[in-house]
Motif scaffolding. Structure first.
Motif, PDB file in Angstrom:
ATOM      1  N   SER A 147       0.820  -1.210   0.000  1.00  0.00           N
ATOM      2  CA  SER A 147       0.000   0.000   0.000  1.00  0.00           C
ATOM      3  C   SER A 147       0.858   1.266   0.000  1.00  0.00           C
ATOM      4  CB  SER A 147      -0.961   0.009   1.186  1.00  0.00           C
ATOM      5  OG  SER A 147      -0.261   0.275   2.384  1.00  0.00           O
ATOM      6  N   CYS A 148       2.128   1.127   0.373  1.00  0.00           N
ATOM      7  CA  CYS A 148       3.064   2.258   0.337  1.00  0.00           C
ATOM      8  C   CYS A 148       3.916   2.247  -0.925  1.00  0.00           C
ATOM      9  CB  CYS A 148       3.955   2.233   1.568  1.00  0.00           C
ATOM     10  SG  CYS A 148       3.100   2.711   3.068  1.00  0.00           S
ATOM     11  N   GLY A 149       3.577   1.372  -1.870  1.00  0.00           N
ATOM     12  CA  GLY A 149       4.266   1.380  -3.155  1.00  0.00           C
ATOM     13  C   GLY A 149       5.308   0.304  -3.356  1.00  0.00           C
ATOM     14  N   GLU A 150       5.527  -0.535  -2.382  1.00  0.00           N
ATOM     15  CA  GLU A 150       6.519  -1.617  -2.510  1.00  0.00           C
ATOM     16  C   GLU A 150       5.999  -2.686  -3.466  1.00  0.00           C
ATOM     17  OE1 GLU A 150      10.227  -3.425  -0.927  1.00  0.00           O
ATOM     18  OE2 GLU A 150       9.433  -1.440  -1.302  1.00  0.00           O
ATOM     19  N   ARG A 151       6.878  -3.184  -4.324  1.00  0.00           N
ATOM     20  CA  ARG A 151       6.513  -4.287  -5.214  1.00  0.00           C
ATOM     21  C   ARG A 151       7.177  -5.539  -4.684  1.00  0.00           C
ATOM     22  NH1 ARG A 151       6.016  -2.058 -11.230  1.00  0.00           N
ATOM     23  NH2 ARG A 151       5.333   0.017 -10.685  1.00  0.00           N
ATOM     24  N   MET A 152       6.378  -6.546  -4.424  1.00  0.00           N
ATOM     25  CA  MET A 152       6.921  -7.789  -3.882  1.00  0.00           C
ATOM     26  C   MET A 152       6.379  -8.967  -4.672  1.00  0.00           C
ATOM     27  SD  MET A 152       6.919  -7.067   0.185  1.00  0.00           S
ATOM     28  CE  MET A 152       8.090  -8.356   0.489  1.00  0.00           C
ATOM     29  N   GLU A 153       7.283  -9.791  -5.127  1.00  0.00           N
ATOM     30  CA  GLU A 153       6.913 -10.995  -5.866  1.00  0.00           C
ATOM     31  C   GLU A 153       6.660 -12.127  -4.875  1.00  0.00           C
ATOM     32  OE1 GLU A 153       6.569 -11.033  -9.205  1.00  0.00           O
ATOM     33  OE2 GLU A 153       7.086  -8.913  -9.243  1.00  0.00           O
ATOM     34  N   ASP A 154       5.791 -13.059  -5.269  1.00  0.00           N
ATOM     35  CA  ASP A 154       5.516 -14.222  -4.421  1.00  0.00           C
ATOM     36  C   ASP A 154       6.792 -14.978  -4.085  1.00  0.00           C
ATOM     37  OD1 ASP A 154       2.838 -13.705  -4.226  1.00  0.00           O
ATOM     38  OD2 ASP A 154       2.166 -15.492  -5.294  1.00  0.00           O
ATOM     39  N   ALA A 155       7.692 -15.109  -5.060  1.00  0.00           N
ATOM     40  CA  ALA A 155       8.929 -15.874  -4.838  1.00  0.00           C
ATOM     41  C   ALA A 155       9.743 -15.293  -3.683  1.00  0.00           C
ATOM     42  CB  ALA A 155       9.764 -15.914  -6.111  1.00  0.00           C
ATOM     43  N   ALA A 156       9.823 -13.979  -3.588  1.00  0.00           N
ATOM     44  CA  ALA A 156      10.579 -13.343  -2.504  1.00  0.00           C
ATOM     45  C   ALA A 156       9.922 -13.614  -1.150  1.00  0.00           C
ATOM     46  CB  ALA A 156      10.691 -11.850  -2.750  1.00  0.00           C
ATOM     47  N   ILE A 157       8.598 -13.607  -1.120  1.00  0.00           N
ATOM     48  CA  ILE A 157       7.872 -13.863   0.128  1.00  0.00           C
ATOM     49  C   ILE A 157       8.027 -15.335   0.518  1.00  0.00           C
ATOM     50  CG2 ILE A 157       5.606 -13.790   1.259  1.00  0.00           C
ATOM     51  CD1 ILE A 157       4.917 -11.538  -0.838  1.00  0.00           C
ATOM     52  N   VAL A 158       7.945 -16.224  -0.461  1.00  0.00           N
ATOM     53  CA  VAL A 158       8.126 -17.659  -0.210  1.00  0.00           C
ATOM     54  C   VAL A 158       9.515 -17.902   0.377  1.00  0.00           C
ATOM     55  CG1 VAL A 158       8.434 -19.898  -1.362  1.00  0.00           C
ATOM     56  CG2 VAL A 158       6.434 -18.482  -1.889  1.00  0.00           C
ATOM     57  N   GLU A 159      10.541 -17.281  -0.218  1.00  0.00           N
ATOM     58  CA  GLU A 159      11.904 -17.443   0.300  1.00  0.00           C
ATOM     59  C   GLU A 159      12.026 -16.912   1.717  1.00  0.00           C
ATOM     60  OE1 GLU A 159      14.338 -15.504  -2.616  1.00  0.00           O
ATOM     61  OE2 GLU A 159      14.076 -17.131  -4.084  1.00  0.00           O
ATOM     62  N   LYS A 160      11.381 -15.787   2.001  1.00  0.00           N
ATOM     63  CA  LYS A 160      11.392 -15.214   3.347  1.00  0.00           C
ATOM     64  C   LYS A 160      10.797 -16.194   4.348  1.00  0.00           C
ATOM     65  CE  LYS A 160      10.830 -12.281   6.830  1.00  0.00           C
ATOM     66  NZ  LYS A 160      11.929 -11.984   7.726  1.00  0.00           N
ATOM     67  N   VAL A 161       9.653 -16.777   4.001  1.00  0.00           N
ATOM     68  CA  VAL A 161       8.998 -17.727   4.909  1.00  0.00           C
ATOM     69  C   VAL A 161       9.887 -18.948   5.120  1.00  0.00           C
ATOM     70  CG1 VAL A 161       7.037 -19.294   5.171  1.00  0.00           C
ATOM     71  CG2 VAL A 161       6.658 -16.952   4.399  1.00  0.00           C
ATOM     72  N   LEU A 162      10.455 -19.464   4.055  1.00  0.00           N
ATOM     73  CA  LEU A 162      11.315 -20.646   4.168  1.00  0.00           C
ATOM     74  C   LEU A 162      12.524 -20.383   5.070  1.00  0.00           C
ATOM     75  CD1 LEU A 162      11.247 -22.013   0.504  1.00  0.00           C
ATOM     76  CD2 LEU A 162      10.016 -22.915   2.501  1.00  0.00           C
ATOM     77  N   ARG A 163      13.028 -19.159   5.071  1.00  0.00           N
ATOM     78  CA  ARG A 163      14.181 -18.810   5.920  1.00  0.00           C
ATOM     79  C   ARG A 163      13.800 -18.624   7.381  1.00  0.00           C
ATOM     80  NH1 ARG A 163      14.974 -14.945   2.004  1.00  0.00           N
ATOM     81  NH2 ARG A 163      14.394 -13.311   3.468  1.00  0.00           N
ATOM     82  N   THR A 164      12.529 -18.333   7.649  1.00  0.00           N
ATOM     83  CA  THR A 164      12.169 -17.868   8.996  1.00  0.00           C
ATOM     84  C   THR A 164      11.218 -18.778   9.765  1.00  0.00           C
ATOM     85  OG1 THR A 164      10.428 -16.474   8.056  1.00  0.00           O
ATOM     86  CG2 THR A 164      12.581 -15.452   8.415  1.00  0.00           C
ATOM     87  N   VAL A 165      10.848 -19.926   9.182  1.00  0.00           N
ATOM     88  CA  VAL A 165      10.012 -20.851   9.964  1.00  0.00           C
ATOM     89  C   VAL A 165      10.873 -21.506  11.040  1.00  0.00           C
ATOM     90  CG1 VAL A 165       8.294 -21.304   8.168  1.00  0.00           C
ATOM     91  CG2 VAL A 165      10.357 -22.713   8.278  1.00  0.00           C
ATOM     92  N   THR A 166      10.243 -22.066  12.027  1.00  0.00           N
ATOM     93  CA  THR A 166      10.977 -22.693  13.130  1.00  0.00           C
ATOM     94  C   THR A 166      11.699 -23.958  12.645  1.00  0.00           C
ATOM     95  OG1 THR A 166       8.975 -23.895  13.787  1.00  0.00           O
ATOM     96  CG2 THR A 166       9.414 -21.803  14.915  1.00  0.00           C
TER      97      THR A 166
END
Length: 198
Positions: A147-166
């Motif tokens: 909403s503040c103008g950031e463009r984020m691809e699903d792949a980047a979010i998927v990688e973030k989740v994979l790095r940060t799960v327990t």
């Protein structure tokens, strides 16, 4: 969408305080279509002393076109924004008032985005947190950034989740990474895979 009656737009987008970026793009197109964009961007040319009859006639036409431009702007703003530009003598002056008003809002949006980026970078799945709750936190943060103008691809979010799960999901993360699907994986698909192993 704006409709033209003769040569005049009758259904204009309205600036309401939350849509400056979109509104300004739409209005520039409409103002261009109405052939008054030069007056909005450069202003009304000054009539020199001792102008010829042709120059006076051209100036009169430009004043008429400027009135058309300012009329468009008056119609395309809500009451609060109308009050901001009501005292403007020319279309350029009115446009500049609106731009200056939103320059501060754009700066605030940048600062807010920087804060949200930092929060996003620091996000980790908490021990004992459910996958659905973690994804809700991630998606909420991503939506705020978008909403503040950031463009984020699903792949980047998927990688973030994979790095940060327990660590209890390490075997699932390894399997997903080895499958080679990370770049094409949708967020919902990842959530489903992780919830299956929860």
């Amino acid at each position: 969408m704006a409709q033209a009656t003769g040569n005049f737009v009758t259904n204009l987008p309205v600036l309401d305080g939350n849509n400056w970026s979109r509104w300004s793009i739409q209005m520039k197109a409409i103002i261009g279509y109405q052939e008054v964009v030069d007056l909005v961007e450069e202003g009304l040319p000054v009539l020199e002393e001792g102008a010829t009859e042709a120059q006076r006639n051209a100036h009169k036409q430009n004043k008429r076109r400027d009135c058309k431009a300012i009329c468009l702007l008056h119609q395309a703003v809500d009451n609060a924004h109308f009050e901001l530009i009501a005292g403007s003598a020319t279309a350029k002056e009115a446009w500049n008032v609106l731009e200056k008003h939103y320059a501060g809002a754009a700066q605030l949006k940048k600062i807010r985005l920087q804060t949200m980026r930092r929060q996003y970078e620091l996000m980790q799945m908490d021990e004992g947190e459910r996958i659905a709750d973690f994804f809700t936190r991630i998606i909420t943060q991503v939506n705020g950034m978008k909403s503040c103008g950031e463009r984020m691809e699903d792949a980047a979010i998927v990688e973030k989740v994979l790095r940060t799960v327990t660590p209890k999901f390490d075997h699932v993360v390894v399997a997903i990474e080895e499958s080679g699907r990370v770049e094409k994986m949708r967020i919902e698909e990842l959530q489903g895979s992780l919830e299956t192993h929860e």
